[in-house]
Design a protein around this motif. Structure first.
Motif, PDB file in Angstrom:
ATOM      1  N   ALA A   1       0.800  -1.177  -0.154  1.00 52.22           N
ATOM      2  CA  ALA A   1      -0.171  -0.497   0.424  1.00 52.22           C
ATOM      3  C   ALA A   1       0.416   1.144  -0.060  1.00 52.22           C
ATOM      4  O   ALA A   1       0.688   2.143  -0.680  1.00 52.22           O
ATOM      5  CB  ALA A   1      -0.610   0.543   1.349  1.00 52.22           C
ATOM      6  N   MET A   2       2.008   1.000   0.910  1.00 50.02           N
ATOM      7  CA  MET A   2       2.619   2.363   1.069  1.00 50.02           C
ATOM      8  C   MET A   2       3.251   2.679  -0.869  1.00 50.02           C
ATOM      9  O   MET A   2       2.901   3.633  -0.865  1.00 50.02           O
ATOM     10  CB  MET A   2       4.229   1.870   1.688  1.00 50.02           C
ATOM     11  N   VAL A   3       4.044   1.509  -1.362  1.00 48.03           N
ATOM     12  CA  VAL A   3       4.772   1.217  -2.215  1.00 48.03           C
ATOM     13  C   VAL A   3       3.200   2.153  -3.145  1.00 48.03           C
ATOM     14  O   VAL A   3       3.898   3.159  -4.387  1.00 48.03           O
ATOM     15  CB  VAL A   3       4.755   0.515  -2.948  1.00 48.03           C
ATOM     16  N   SER A   4       2.015   1.220  -3.817  1.00 48.36           N
ATOM     17  CA  SER A   4       1.141   1.970  -4.086  1.00 48.36           C
ATOM     18  C   SER A   4       0.754   3.388  -4.304  1.00 48.36           C
ATOM     19  O   SER A   4       0.488   4.463  -5.017  1.00 48.36           O
ATOM     20  CB  SER A   4      -0.115   0.801  -4.046  1.00 48.36           C
ATOM     21  N   GLY A   5       0.651   3.768  -2.905  1.00 45.81           N
ATOM     22  CA  GLY A   5       0.588   5.325  -2.454  1.00 45.81           C
ATOM     23  C   GLY A   5       1.592   6.365  -3.035  1.00 45.81           C
ATOM     24  O   GLY A   5       0.933   7.385  -3.799  1.00 45.81           O
ATOM     25  N   ASN A   6       3.081   6.113  -3.204  1.00 47.72           N
ATOM     26  CA  ASN A   6       3.476   7.176  -3.586  1.00 47.72           C
ATOM     27  C   ASN A   6       4.104   6.325  -5.079  1.00 47.72           C
ATOM     28  O   ASN A   6       4.901   6.740  -5.730  1.00 47.72           O
ATOM     29  CB  ASN A   6       4.858   6.364  -2.984  1.00 47.72           C
ATOM     30  N   THR A   7       3.216   5.853  -5.771  1.00 43.84           N
ATOM     31  CA  THR A   7       3.491   5.752  -7.130  1.00 43.84           C
ATOM     32  C   THR A   7       2.453   5.978  -8.348  1.00 43.84           C
ATOM     33  O   THR A   7       1.121   6.449  -8.108  1.00 43.84           O
ATOM     34  CB  THR A   7       3.784   4.215  -7.509  1.00 43.84           C
ATOM     35  N   ALA A   8       2.860   7.021  -9.117  1.00 47.80           N
ATOM     36  CA  ALA A   8       1.981   7.449 -10.154  1.00 47.80           C
ATOM     37  C   ALA A   8       0.588   6.866 -10.414  1.00 47.80           C
ATOM     38  O   ALA A   8      -0.735   7.743 -10.947  1.00 47.80           O
ATOM     39  CB  ALA A   8       2.340   8.231 -11.061  1.00 47.80           C
ATOM     40  N   LEU A   9       1.565   5.958 -10.931  1.00 47.35           N
ATOM     41  CA  LEU A   9       0.220   5.006 -11.522  1.00 47.35           C
ATOM     42  C   LEU A   9       0.079   3.949 -11.053  1.00 47.35           C
ATOM     43  O   LEU A   9      -1.142   2.926 -11.097  1.00 47.35           O
ATOM     44  CB  LEU A   9       1.244   4.143 -13.059  1.00 47.35           C
TER      45      LEU A   9
END
Length: 259
Positions: free
Chosen positions: A214-222
């Motif tokens: 979730a942290m990675v997804s929230g910090n990734t534009a896509l």
């Protein structure tokens, strides 16, 4: 799009380290789909390596799996001899592409990283890449290409990644020097720097830990973590003749992480 046949009428050949899983596996299969024969290494899981060989062969290309510990340069002389034997089995004497992908993770703070742990990361992520490339260069065709796999962590930082990221930074500098020194042979060298990818790397941290994902997804534009299939086809595309003028570059493939 498929790769061009060599001047001798043969399919081009790629050597890929760490090809039995994750990004390396995706790269082997992406190249196989485009008519590139592969020699790939695995560290210990022969069963998984054989599965990759079968999948590559099913797409009409040839693949050979060789065991190698890329952190142990003492084995590179015998590995080179195995590569020569494998190349002969593929009907060629030289190869065209080298992808230095094998690696392991380390997630510890600077204060808690031990000397042995630092040495281990250095051996696999820098020393091994340097010396294996050195050992294989005499077998590479002029006009070939090298891709070294780095990490998004050389651009952005997360606590606990210092040793790993520093070695990847060294590989990025090495890549530019490879491009400089091998230019007279027409060999291009580039770095591909993936963002966070959902694989079994680092114990499946991104793939299996919902909070990290979730942290990675929230910090990734896509809006999601990467998948191996986001990286392997990109590496294959970078090796295409259409990208022959890309040289000495760091190409981040992260979906727009921490822009």
């Amino acid at each position: 799009m498929t790769f061009e046949m060599t001047a001798e009428g043969q399919h081009p050949v790629a050597i890929i380290t760490g090809g039995s899983r994750g990004l390396g596996r995706s790269t082997v299969l992406s190249l196989a789909e485009q008519g590139v024969s592969t020699i790939f290494t695995y560290h210990s899981n022969r069963e998984e390596a054989e599965k990759v060989v079968a999948l590559a062969n099913a797409s009409g290309s040839q693949a050979v799996a060789l065991q190698l510990d890329t952190s142990a340069p003492a084995g590179f002389v015998s590995f080179k001899a195995q590569v020569q034997e494998a190349l002969a089995g593929l009907g060629v004497s030289r190869f065209d592409y080298l992808v230095n992908n094998a690696g392991t993770g380390l997630h510890k703070t600077i204060e808690t990283t031990t000397e042995d742990e630092l040495d281990a990361v250095y051996n696999i992520h820098f020393k091994g890449v340097f010396l294996l490339t050195q050992a294989l260069l005499p077998l590479m065709n002029d006009g070939g290409r090298i891709v070294n796999v780095s990490s998004g962590l050389t651009r952005f930082s997360f606590a606990g990644s210092a040793a790993y990221a520093a070695m990847k930074g060294a590989v990025e500098v090495l890549t530019r020097y490879l491009a400089r020194e091998l230019g007279e042979r027409g060999i291009a060298a580039n770095t591909v720097a993936p963002g966070a990818i959902a694989t079994d790397f680092s114990g499946g941290m991104v793939r299996d830990n919902p909070e990290v994902n979730a942290m990675v997804s929230g910090n990734t534009a896509l809006g999601r973590a990467g998948e191996p299939e986001d990286i392997g086809p990109m590496i294959a595309a970078l090796l295409q003749p259409a990208n022959r003028w890309v040289n000495g570059q760091r190409i981040e493939v992260s979906g727009g992480m921490l822009l």
